[in-house]
Design a protein around this motif. Structure first.
Motif, short mmCIF file in Angstrom:
data_model
loop_
_atom_site.label_atom_id
_atom_site.label_comp_id
_atom_site.label_asym_id
_atom_site.label_seq_id
_atom_site.Cartn_x
_atom_site.Cartn_y
_atom_site.Cartn_z
N UNK A 111 0.77 -1.13 -0.07
CA UNK A 111 -0.06 0.05 -0.05
C UNK A 111 0.81 1.21 0.10
N UNK A 112 1.95 1.27 0.74
CA UNK A 112 2.98 2.43 0.69
C UNK A 112 4.02 2.44 -0.46
N UNK A 113 3.88 1.33 -1.33
CA UNK A 113 4.83 1.37 -2.57
C UNK A 113 6.23 1.23 -1.97
N UNK A 114 6.32 0.64 -0.84
CA UNK A 114 7.78 0.58 -0.44
C UNK A 114 8.31 -0.90 -0.94
N UNK A 115 8.94 -0.83 -2.16
CA UNK A 115 9.13 -2.04 -2.61
C UNK A 115 10.71 -2.60 -2.16
N UNK A 150 6.14 -6.87 -11.12
CA UNK A 150 4.88 -6.87 -11.33
C UNK A 150 4.05 -5.92 -10.61
N UNK A 151 4.39 -5.85 -9.12
CA UNK A 151 3.53 -4.96 -8.10
C UNK A 151 4.14 -3.53 -8.20
N UNK A 152 5.37 -3.28 -8.80
CA UNK A 152 5.77 -1.83 -9.05
C UNK A 152 5.35 -1.20 -10.42
N UNK A 191 -2.41 0.49 -9.15
CA UNK A 191 -1.44 0.62 -7.93
C UNK A 191 -1.86 1.43 -6.85
N UNK A 192 -3.14 2.27 -7.10
CA UNK A 192 -3.68 2.87 -5.77
C UNK A 192 -4.58 2.17 -5.04
N UNK A 193 -4.20 1.18 -4.30
CA UNK A 193 -5.19 0.56 -3.43
C UNK A 193 -4.74 0.33 -1.97
N UNK A 194 -5.76 -0.15 -1.25
CA UNK A 194 -5.23 -0.48 -0.11
C UNK A 194 -5.77 -1.81 0.54
N UNK A 195 -5.35 -2.80 1.53
CA UNK A 195 -5.61 -3.80 1.58
C UNK A 195 -6.02 -4.16 3.17
#
Length: 112
Positions: free
Chosen positions: A18-22, A51-53, A59-63
């Motif tokens: 969610x934070x795009x902290x790859x 894939x996630x990046x 990409x603008x989602x939350x879980x």
């Protein structure tokens, strides 16, 4: 920061997504990590992170996590929701996590 507790590790997994902290996401996964989801299997930590990046449809989602279940075999299941950036529900999911010495080894995703 995740601890050795598998529940903490999966919370960190979703936070990293969610934070795009790859970098953090990479650190949580075993090198031979496999993600098996409806219509797609991603083999290897690097392929999953790529894939996630770069490739996931939204990409603008939350879980948000609704529940975490443990079994006696070391697997952990997470029941949650995938929300878009407006907070609207896109899907419900259950992710089943497998763990090893090198981190999260697998995630099997079931959606509806």
């Amino acid at each position: 920061m995740p601890t050795d507790d598998p529940a903490d590790r999966v919370r960190s997994f979703y936070d990293a997504l969610d934070d795009h902290d790859y970098d953090r996401l990479t650190s949580l996964l075993a090198p031979d990590f496999v993600h098996d989801r409806p219509g797609l299997t991603l083999d290897g930590r690097d392929r999953f992170v790529q894939f996630m990046r770069e490739e996931r449809p939204n990409r603008e989602t939350s879980h948000p996590i609704d529940a975490i279940y443990r079994d006696g075999d070391g697997e952990l299941a997470v029941r949650g929701r995938l929300l878009d950036d407006d907070g609207e529900k896109m899907a419900a999911f259950v992710d089943v996590f497998g763990f090893g010495d090198d981190g999260i080894e697998s995630v099997r995703t079931y959606t509806r």
